[in-house]
Design an enzyme around this catalytic site. Structure first.
Site, PDB file in Angstrom:
ATOM      1  N   ASP A   8       0.748  -1.343  -0.057  1.00 25.36           N
ATOM      2  CA  ASP A   8       0.033   0.042  -0.033  1.00 25.36           C
ATOM      3  C   ASP A   8       0.965   1.213  -0.003  1.00 25.36           C
ATOM      4  O   ASP A   8       2.115   1.039  -0.148  1.00 25.36           O
ATOM      5  CB  ASP A   8      -1.060   0.024   1.168  1.00 25.36           C
ATOM      6  CG  ASP A   8      -0.339   0.111   2.464  1.00 25.36           C
ATOM      7  OD1 ASP A   8       1.004   0.223   2.599  1.00 25.36           O
ATOM      8  OD2 ASP A   8      -1.084   0.363   3.523  1.00 25.36           O
ATOM      9  N   HIS A   9       0.167   2.429   0.112  1.00 24.32           N
ATOM     10  CA  HIS A   9       0.865   3.759   0.175  1.00 24.32           C
ATOM     11  C   HIS A   9       2.109   3.777   1.231  1.00 24.32           C
ATOM     12  O   HIS A   9       2.857   4.788   1.062  1.00 24.32           O
ATOM     13  CB  HIS A   9      -0.029   4.826   0.272  1.00 24.32           C
ATOM     14  CG  HIS A   9      -0.890   4.702   1.637  1.00 24.32           C
ATOM     15  ND1 HIS A   9      -2.131   3.966   1.635  1.00 24.32           N
ATOM     16  CD2 HIS A   9      -0.732   5.415   2.706  1.00 24.32           C
ATOM     17  CE1 HIS A   9      -2.467   3.952   2.987  1.00 24.32           C
ATOM     18  NE2 HIS A   9      -1.763   4.826   3.625  1.00 24.32           N
ATOM     19  N   CYS A  65       2.941  -3.511   4.048  1.00 26.05           N
ATOM     20  CA  CYS A  65       2.092  -2.300   4.421  1.00 26.05           C
ATOM     21  C   CYS A  65       2.932  -1.475   5.473  1.00 26.05           C
ATOM     22  O   CYS A  65       4.068  -1.726   5.540  1.00 26.05           O
ATOM     23  CB  CYS A  65       0.651  -2.691   4.736  1.00 26.05           C
ATOM     24  SG  CYS A  65       0.351  -3.528   6.331  1.00 26.05           S
ATOM     25  N   GLY A  66       2.174  -0.535   6.396  1.00 25.52           N
ATOM     26  CA  GLY A  66       2.870  -0.183   7.510  1.00 25.52           C
ATOM     27  C   GLY A  66       3.374  -1.147   8.300  1.00 25.52           C
ATOM     28  O   GLY A  66       4.416  -0.807   8.893  1.00 25.52           O
ATOM     29  N   THR A  67       2.573  -2.003   8.603  1.00 20.35           N
ATOM     30  CA  THR A  67       2.877  -3.095   9.724  1.00 20.35           C
ATOM     31  C   THR A  67       3.102  -4.320   9.078  1.00 20.35           C
ATOM     32  O   THR A  67       3.673  -5.126   9.970  1.00 20.35           O
ATOM     33  CB  THR A  67       1.978  -3.076  10.919  1.00 20.35           C
ATOM     34  OG1 THR A  67       0.770  -3.391  10.239  1.00 20.35           O
ATOM     35  CG2 THR A  67       1.687  -1.983  11.586  1.00 20.35           C
ATOM     36  N   GLY A  68       2.754  -4.529   8.183  1.00 18.79           N
ATOM     37  CA  GLY A  68       2.344  -5.925   7.433  1.00 18.79           C
ATOM     38  C   GLY A  68       1.303  -6.633   7.913  1.00 18.79           C
ATOM     39  O   GLY A  68       0.743  -7.698   7.434  1.00 18.79           O
ATOM     40  N   VAL A  69       0.337  -6.004   8.903  1.00 10.92           N
ATOM     41  CA  VAL A  69      -0.584  -6.761   9.615  1.00 10.92           C
ATOM     42  C   VAL A  69      -1.924  -6.500   8.766  1.00 10.92           C
ATOM     43  O   VAL A  69      -2.490  -7.517   8.279  1.00 10.92           O
ATOM     44  CB  VAL A  69      -0.686  -6.232  11.163  1.00 10.92           C
ATOM     45  CG1 VAL A  69      -1.907  -6.988  11.632  1.00 10.92           C
ATOM     46  CG2 VAL A  69       0.337  -6.576  11.888  1.00 10.92           C
ATOM     47  N   HIS A  98       7.471 -25.087   8.475  1.00  6.80           N
ATOM     48  CA  HIS A  98       6.449 -25.546   9.244  1.00  6.80           C
ATOM     49  C   HIS A  98       5.056 -25.231   8.796  1.00  6.80           C
ATOM     50  O   HIS A  98       4.264 -26.113   8.947  1.00  6.80           O
ATOM     51  CB  HIS A  98       6.520 -25.063  10.742  1.00  6.80           C
ATOM     52  CG  HIS A  98       7.746 -25.757  11.552  1.00  6.80           C
ATOM     53  ND1 HIS A  98       8.099 -25.694  12.777  1.00  6.80           N
ATOM     54  CD2 HIS A  98       9.010 -26.246  11.141  1.00  6.80           C
ATOM     55  CE1 HIS A  98       8.901 -26.237  13.107  1.00  6.80           C
ATOM     56  NE2 HIS A  98       9.746 -26.641  11.897  1.00  6.80           N
ATOM     57  N   ARG A 109       6.991   0.184   8.288  1.00  4.92           N
ATOM     58  CA  ARG A 109       7.200   1.283   9.264  1.00  4.92           C
ATOM     59  C   ARG A 109       7.785   0.532  10.548  1.00  4.92           C
ATOM     60  O   ARG A 109       7.826   1.188  11.589  1.00  4.92           O
ATOM     61  CB  ARG A 109       5.779   2.019   9.784  1.00  4.92           C
ATOM     62  CG  ARG A 109       5.259   2.796   8.721  1.00  4.92           C
ATOM     63  CD  ARG A 109       3.924   3.200   8.823  1.00  4.92           C
ATOM     64  NE  ARG A 109       3.230   4.053   7.665  1.00  4.92           N
ATOM     65  CZ  ARG A 109       2.122   4.410   7.656  1.00  4.92           C
ATOM     66  NH1 ARG A 109       1.124   3.931   8.492  1.00  4.92           N
ATOM     67  NH2 ARG A 109       1.712   5.280   6.682  1.00  4.92           N
ATOM     68  N   ARG A 132       4.281 -34.151   9.853  1.00  4.69           N
ATOM     69  CA  ARG A 132       3.431 -33.781  10.778  1.00  4.69           C
ATOM     70  C   ARG A 132       3.100 -32.402  10.541  1.00  4.69           C
ATOM     71  O   ARG A 132       1.674 -31.930  10.933  1.00  4.69           O
ATOM     72  CB  ARG A 132       3.993 -33.840  12.111  1.00  4.69           C
ATOM     73  CG  ARG A 132       5.113 -32.963  12.477  1.00  4.69           C
ATOM     74  CD  ARG A 132       5.834 -33.104  13.930  1.00  4.69           C
ATOM     75  NE  ARG A 132       6.540 -31.935  14.272  1.00  4.69           N
ATOM     76  CZ  ARG A 132       7.835 -31.991  13.769  1.00  4.69           C
ATOM     77  NH1 ARG A 132       8.280 -32.890  12.905  1.00  4.69           N
ATOM     78  NH2 ARG A 132       8.609 -31.023  14.375  1.00  4.69           N
ATOM     79  N   HIS A 133       3.691 -31.382   9.877  1.00  3.74           N
ATOM     80  CA  HIS A 133       3.439 -30.002   9.385  1.00  3.74           C
ATOM     81  C   HIS A 133       2.328 -30.045   8.416  1.00  3.74           C
ATOM     82  O   HIS A 133       1.581 -29.290   8.434  1.00  3.74           O
ATOM     83  CB  HIS A 133       4.645 -29.456   9.136  1.00  3.74           C
ATOM     84  CG  HIS A 133       5.695 -29.374   9.977  1.00  3.74           C
ATOM     85  ND1 HIS A 133       5.400 -28.858  11.281  1.00  3.74           N
ATOM     86  CD2 HIS A 133       7.085 -29.822  10.233  1.00  3.74           C
ATOM     87  CE1 HIS A 133       6.682 -28.988  11.994  1.00  3.74           C
ATOM     88  NE2 HIS A 133       7.477 -29.573  11.247  1.00  3.74           N
ATOM     89  N   ARG A 136      -0.916 -30.666   9.990  1.00  9.24           N
ATOM     90  CA  ARG A 136      -1.582 -29.705  10.498  1.00  9.24           C
ATOM     91  C   ARG A 136      -2.219 -28.592   9.531  1.00  9.24           C
ATOM     92  O   ARG A 136      -3.216 -27.901   9.946  1.00  9.24           O
ATOM     93  CB  ARG A 136      -0.431 -28.935  11.539  1.00  9.24           C
ATOM     94  CG  ARG A 136      -0.156 -29.755  12.763  1.00  9.24           C
ATOM     95  CD  ARG A 136       1.044 -29.340  13.447  1.00  9.24           C
ATOM     96  NE  ARG A 136       1.262 -30.335  14.361  1.00  9.24           N
ATOM     97  CZ  ARG A 136       2.678 -30.557  15.055  1.00  9.24           C
ATOM     98  NH1 ARG A 136       3.513 -30.037  14.722  1.00  9.24           N
ATOM     99  NH2 ARG A 136       2.761 -31.434  15.947  1.00  9.24           N
TER     100      ARG A 136
HETATM  101  C1  RB5 Z   1      -1.848   2.716   6.367  1.00  7.87           C
HETATM  102  O1  RB5 Z   1      -1.688   3.961   7.094  1.00  7.87           O
HETATM  103  C2  RB5 Z   1      -1.585   1.578   7.320  1.00  7.87           C
HETATM  104  O2  RB5 Z   1      -2.775   1.637   8.045  1.00  7.87           O
HETATM  105  C3  RB5 Z   1      -1.485   0.249   6.738  1.00  7.87           C
HETATM  106  O3  RB5 Z   1      -0.173   0.672   5.798  1.00  7.87           O
HETATM  107  C4  RB5 Z   1      -0.829  -0.842   7.643  1.00  7.87           C
HETATM  108  O4  RB5 Z   1      -0.163  -0.536   8.463  1.00  7.87           O
HETATM  109  C5  RB5 Z   1      -2.398  -1.504   8.212  1.00  7.87           C
HETATM  110  O5  RB5 Z   1      -2.095  -2.488   8.949  1.00  7.87           O
END
Ligand code: RB5
Length: 147
Positions: A8-9, A65-69, A98, A109, A132-133, A136
């Site tokens: 993303d941005h 992304c910012g966190t990857g989450v 695994h 970030r 085993r992996h 799962r």
């Molecule tokens: C964008 O500002 C930010 O929320 C996105 O990149 C990401 O970190 C979401 O999980």
């Protein structure tokens, strides 16, 4: 390997660096991400990359992304995706060995470019151990409704 990459941005610069690195390693990156800092919606990118990987358009995927989450949560909603957020090389190796992760994700970030490159290399160099992996992973497939 054909590697689908999306961002993303928050991460065009890191994506460009990773694309360059993948080419240096002899891979073929396919860019599904954005190339500007204009605000966009990470779920759209996560879904697109997830679908492309599951459909076999690439061998695996990388999401940033910012966190990857957020982007990995979105990708993981696509049946067959196993996207794992990695901030270190041990996790990157183990999610292949695994979990047979078909996508790795990280945060522009959160980690720097050198760590990101090491994570990509650790993931690409590792091999799924099966056994085993696989049992799962079959249980994960059962949650997704595979027969
Ligand atoms: C964008 O500002 C930010 O929320 C996105 O990149 C990401 O970190 C979401 O999980």
């Amino acid at each position: 390997m054909k590697i689908i990459i999306g961002n993303d941005h928050a991460a065009p610069e890191m994506k460009w660096e990773i694309v360059k690195y993948l080419k240096e390693l002899g891979h073929e990156p396919i860019n599904f991400g954005v190339d500007s800092r204009e605000s966009c919606n990470y779920p759209d990118i996560g879904e697109k990359v997830g679908r492309a990987v599951v459909n076999g358009e690439g061998d695996c995927g990388i999401l940033i992304c910012g966190t990857g989450v957020g982007i990995s949560i979105a990708a993981n909603k696509v049946k067959g995706v196993r996207a794992a957020v990695c901030s270190d090389t041990t996790t990157a190796r183990l999610v292949k060995q695994h979990n047979n992760a078909n996508i790795i994700a990280f945060g522009a970030r959160i980690i720097g470019i050198e760590a990101a490159k090491d994570i990509v290399k650790a993931y690409l160099d590792a091999e799924f151990e099966g056994g085993r992996h696989q049992d799962r992973i079959n249980l994960i497939h059962a949650i997704e409704g595979y027969h």
